[in-house]
Scaffold this active site. Structure first.
Site, PDB file in Angstrom:
ATOM      1  N   TYR A 106       0.726  -1.143  -0.007  1.00 20.55           N
ATOM      2  CA  TYR A 106      -0.219  -0.002  -0.094  1.00 20.55           C
ATOM      3  C   TYR A 106       0.942   1.427   0.044  1.00 20.55           C
ATOM      4  CZ  TYR A 106      -3.992  -2.991   0.955  1.00 20.55           C
ATOM      5  OH  TYR A 106      -5.141  -3.784   0.813  1.00 20.55           O
ATOM      6  N   ASN A 129     -12.818  -0.159  -5.185  1.00 20.16           N
ATOM      7  CA  ASN A 129     -12.522  -0.571  -6.609  1.00 20.16           C
ATOM      8  C   ASN A 129     -13.854  -1.266  -7.181  1.00 20.16           C
ATOM      9  OD1 ASN A 129     -11.606  -1.664  -8.822  1.00 20.16           O
ATOM     10  ND2 ASN A 129     -10.088  -2.941  -8.126  1.00 20.16           N
ATOM     11  N   CYS A 137      -6.449  -5.042  -7.443  1.00 14.99           N
ATOM     12  CA  CYS A 137      -6.166  -4.819  -6.111  1.00 14.99           C
ATOM     13  C   CYS A 137      -5.859  -6.006  -5.144  1.00 14.99           C
ATOM     14  CB  CYS A 137      -7.428  -4.110  -5.445  1.00 14.99           C
ATOM     15  SG  CYS A 137      -9.236  -4.679  -5.601  1.00 14.99           S
ATOM     16  N   HIS A 138      -6.064  -7.008  -5.676  1.00 15.65           N
ATOM     17  CA  HIS A 138      -5.526  -8.166  -4.956  1.00 15.65           C
ATOM     18  C   HIS A 138      -4.106  -8.295  -5.025  1.00 15.65           C
ATOM     19  CE1 HIS A 138      -5.842  -9.628  -9.286  1.00 15.65           C
ATOM     20  NE2 HIS A 138      -4.851 -10.348  -8.919  1.00 15.65           N
ATOM     21  N   GLU A 164      -2.100 -16.540  -9.988  1.00 10.99           N
ATOM     22  CA  GLU A 164      -0.827 -15.680 -10.429  1.00 10.99           C
ATOM     23  C   GLU A 164       0.613 -16.312 -10.097  1.00 10.99           C
ATOM     24  OE1 GLU A 164      -1.404 -11.513 -10.370  1.00 10.99           O
ATOM     25  OE2 GLU A 164      -3.552 -11.406 -10.997  1.00 10.99           O
TER      26      GLU A 164
END
Length: 175
Positions: A106, A129, A137-138, A164
């Site tokens: 962040y 979001n 945002c993950h 991912e």
């Protein structure tokens, strides 16, 4: 310019999702849920006057299926974020720059918006979001490498990162 809104509910390998869009682009994407009724509950306030349209979201559904199956790619979908505060737009744009398979803190995100002290404000922007996954945002985690709040729940955040190939502690937080 048309103000017509379109929506669709669809099932994915992670659960039921919903999408709402205008002619300009995607306005809202609902996290995977266990039932279409839960998706409708999340979309409800936005559905007034919206037209059900499977056709409008065929490509999005296909890209989400590819993403969930581990075929890593960047979403290039047009997004309609009209009406969002400038700071949120700035934070979301910075978030979109985080590469697939990587995470950032962040604090990093706050620095990218031009105000390194705005850590809580970028956290708020991420929590608001409207198109999670598309604006990833993950991929934003705590400076300590741990997962923090996520609209879809921490289990979903961890699942998306696993898709991912990321274990949250393996990050590039100093970059």
């Amino acid at each position: 310019m048309s103000n017509t809104l379109y929506f669709d509910l669809f099932n994915t390998t992670l659960g039921w999702m919903g999408a709402l869009g205008s002619e300009q682009g995607l306005r809202k994407l609902v996290f995977p849920k266990t039932s279409p009724e839960e998706v409708v509950k999340d979309l409800k306030a936005n559905l007034v006057g919206a037209i059900a349209s499977t056709e409008k979201f065929v490509d999005l559904r296909e890209r989400l299926d590819l993403y969930f199956s581990g075929s890593l790619q960047k979403f290039e979908d047009p997004i309609d974020l009209s009406g969002a505060p400038a700071f949120f737009l700035n934070a979301w744009e910075a978030c979109k720059s985080i590469p697939v398979g990587e995470v950032r803190s962040y604090k990093w995100l706050a620095e990218k918006t031009g105000n390194g002290k705005a850590v809580r404000a970028v956290g708020l922007a991420m929590s608001r979001n409207p198109v999670p996954i598309i604006i990833p945002c993950h991929r934003v985690i705590g400076s300590n490498g741990r997962l923090h709040g996520y609209g879809g729940g921490l289990t979903m955040k961890q699942r998306l990162l696993e898709i991912e190939g990321v274990t949250p502690i393996q990050s590039h937080l100093g970059l």
